[in-house]
Design an enzyme around this catalytic site. Structure first.
Site, PDB file in Angstrom:
ATOM      1  N   PRO A  89      13.222  50.867  54.858  1.00 40.12           N
ATOM      2  CA  PRO A  89      14.390  50.019  54.882  1.00 40.12           C
ATOM      3  C   PRO A  89      14.067  48.612  55.492  1.00 40.12           C
ATOM      4  O   PRO A  89      14.481  47.532  55.176  1.00 40.12           O
ATOM      5  CB  PRO A  89      15.166  50.579  56.043  1.00 40.12           C
ATOM      6  CG  PRO A  89      14.735  51.735  56.140  1.00 40.12           C
ATOM      7  CD  PRO A  89      13.467  52.044  55.939  1.00 40.12           C
ATOM      8  N   GLU A 116      12.591  58.824  61.425  1.00 38.71           N
ATOM      9  CA  GLU A 116      12.935  57.261  61.871  1.00 38.71           C
ATOM     10  C   GLU A 116      12.158  56.103  61.357  1.00 38.71           C
ATOM     11  O   GLU A 116      12.152  55.027  61.466  1.00 38.71           O
ATOM     12  CB  GLU A 116      12.946  57.121  63.370  1.00 38.71           C
ATOM     13  CG  GLU A 116      13.736  58.457  64.292  1.00 38.71           C
ATOM     14  CD  GLU A 116      15.283  58.269  63.592  1.00 38.71           C
ATOM     15  OE1 GLU A 116      16.021  57.162  63.258  1.00 38.71           O
ATOM     16  OE2 GLU A 116      15.729  59.421  63.064  1.00 38.71           O
ATOM     17  N   ARG A 153       8.813  53.077  32.864  1.00 39.44           N
ATOM     18  CA  ARG A 153       9.527  52.675  31.549  1.00 39.44           C
ATOM     19  C   ARG A 153       8.840  51.176  30.889  1.00 39.44           C
ATOM     20  O   ARG A 153       9.046  50.908  29.786  1.00 39.44           O
ATOM     21  CB  ARG A 153      10.973  52.859  31.471  1.00 39.44           C
ATOM     22  CG  ARG A 153      11.740  51.916  32.514  1.00 39.44           C
ATOM     23  CD  ARG A 153      13.228  52.452  32.494  1.00 39.44           C
ATOM     24  NE  ARG A 153      13.902  52.787  31.451  1.00 39.44           N
ATOM     25  CZ  ARG A 153      13.928  51.860  30.268  1.00 39.44           C
ATOM     26  NH1 ARG A 153      13.837  50.444  30.617  1.00 39.44           N
ATOM     27  NH2 ARG A 153      14.606  52.109  29.211  1.00 39.44           N
ATOM     28  N   ASP A 168      16.274  44.833  26.938  1.00 40.99           N
ATOM     29  CA  ASP A 168      17.244  45.368  27.815  1.00 40.99           C
ATOM     30  C   ASP A 168      17.942  44.200  28.551  1.00 40.99           C
ATOM     31  O   ASP A 168      17.241  43.226  29.252  1.00 40.99           O
ATOM     32  CB  ASP A 168      16.225  46.345  28.834  1.00 40.99           C
ATOM     33  CG  ASP A 168      17.395  47.138  29.664  1.00 40.99           C
ATOM     34  OD1 ASP A 168      17.753  46.756  30.578  1.00 40.99           O
ATOM     35  OD2 ASP A 168      17.717  48.123  29.277  1.00 40.99           O
TER      36      ASP A 168
HETATM   37  C1  JBZ Z   1      14.654  53.045  51.870  1.00 44.24           C
HETATM   38  C2  JBZ Z   1      12.337  57.026  57.076  1.00 44.24           C
HETATM   39  O1  JBZ Z   1      12.764  57.187  55.829  1.00 44.24           O
HETATM   40  C3  JBZ Z   1      13.357  56.275  55.037  1.00 44.24           C
HETATM   41  C4  JBZ Z   1      14.678  56.101  55.475  1.00 44.24           C
HETATM   42  C5  JBZ Z   1      15.402  55.063  54.901  1.00 44.24           C
HETATM   43  C6  JBZ Z   1      14.946  54.546  53.616  1.00 44.24           C
HETATM   44  C7  JBZ Z   1      13.645  54.698  53.397  1.00 44.24           C
HETATM   45  C8  JBZ Z   1      12.813  55.759  53.812  1.00 44.24           C
HETATM   46  S1  JBZ Z   1      13.391  53.859  51.886  1.00 44.24           S
HETATM   47  N1  JBZ Z   1      15.469  53.534  52.803  1.00 44.24           N
HETATM   48  C9  JBZ Z   1      15.086  52.207  50.912  1.00 44.24           C
HETATM   49  O2  JBZ Z   1      14.326  52.078  49.928  1.00 44.24           O
HETATM   50  O3  JBZ Z   1      16.124  51.259  51.331  1.00 44.24           O
END
Ligand code: JBZ
Length: 257
Positions: A89, A116, A153, A168
């Site tokens: 994230p 986490e 792709r 595309d």
């Molecule tokens: C991602 C801790 O594991 C996670 C949790 C949420 C998450 C990812 C990995 S990768 N969200 C995203 O690409 O937004």
């Protein structure tokens, strides 16, 4: 292109490996996708991949050493530099431009986070940290599959029709025009049968006038983009005809009351 994906849930990846565009590219050996179970890189009896966070707090953190050993094993097999992507994230947003850039690397590694997060020291060996979007997920497996699909792709030979990949609409920065197939008329499902209303394919698509069809599609794509994703128009790659249609559509929009 080779892709090495490291996960604690290999079963989540397997369906993509054997299905559809990615599955076919692997069969044809245009793409080599190996899935690595992070637990195979543990050294303890219980194959533990996570631990409590230093400093306290909720949840668990992926331990660094299994990830380092997995990367060492991948490095030992693949020759040349690795592009190591951590799905997280905290990453920069994944876009079609990023997919295009990654489709040109020889060896891609996708590390799937869980819990986490991963121990910060793993980032020493990560070349990029990527997020697919702002929603809460339980792990990086689905984001890694999104990246794999979008990147694969674009690898030459993976999708049969290179033209369709290049054209595309999203790679041109516009939404698609509406698509129809046979029959030319269907009875509206759920509608009153006595009135027998039908859903018809737009006449222009049946007309055989290829110039008209091309212009209609451009107008539809631009109308939809203006209504649903006006942000895309700022960077869209438009030709003169499309710019003229867009001016007309914006004029109609601004002129109405
Ligand atoms: C991602 C801790 O594991 C996670 C949790 C949420 C998450 C990812 C990995 S990768 N969200 C995203 O690409 O937004």
């Amino acid at each position: 292109m080779t892709v090495d994906l490291v996960t604690i849930f290999p079963a989540m990846i397997e369906p993509t490996r054997v299905t559809g565009v990615v599955g076919r590219a692997i069969e044809r050996r245009t793409l080599d996708v190996k899935v690595h179970d992070l637990r195979d890189f543990t050294t303890d009896r219980h194959r533990v991949v996570d631990d409590v966070p230093y400093g306290g707090g909720p949840g668990m953190v992926l331990k660094p050493e299994p990830l380092f050993r997995a990367l060492d094993a991948i490095e030992a097999v693949r020759e040349g530099p690795l592009t190591v992507v951590l799905t997280s994230p905290q990453g920069t947003r994944f876009t079609q431009a990023e997919a295009q850039r990654l489709s040109r690397v020889d060896h891609l590694v996708l590390l799937c986070g869980r819990y986490e997060g991963v121990d910060e020291r793993v980032r020493e060996r990560v070349t990029e940290e990527i997020s697919i979007g702002d929603y809460v997920l339980s792990g990086g497996e689905l984001p890694a599959l999104v990246i794999l699909d979008a990147v694969a792709r674009l690898v030459p030979g993976v999708v049969g029709d290179e033209q369709s990949v290049a054209e595309d609409s999203f790679s041109r920065g516009l939404l698609d025009f509406p698509q129809y197939t046979r029959p030319a008329e269907v009875i509206a499902p759920g509608a009153d049968p006595s009135g027998s209303p039908t859903l018809k394919v737009p006449d222009v698509l049946l007309s055989g006038h290829h110039g008209d069809i091309r212009r209609w599609r451009k107008r539809q794509a631009l109308t939809r983009t203006l209504a649903r994703r006006p942000d895309l128009l700022a960077t869209a790659d438009l030709d003169d005809e499309e710019r003229a249609i867009l001016r007309e559509l914006k004029g109609a929009r601004d002129g109405r009351d």
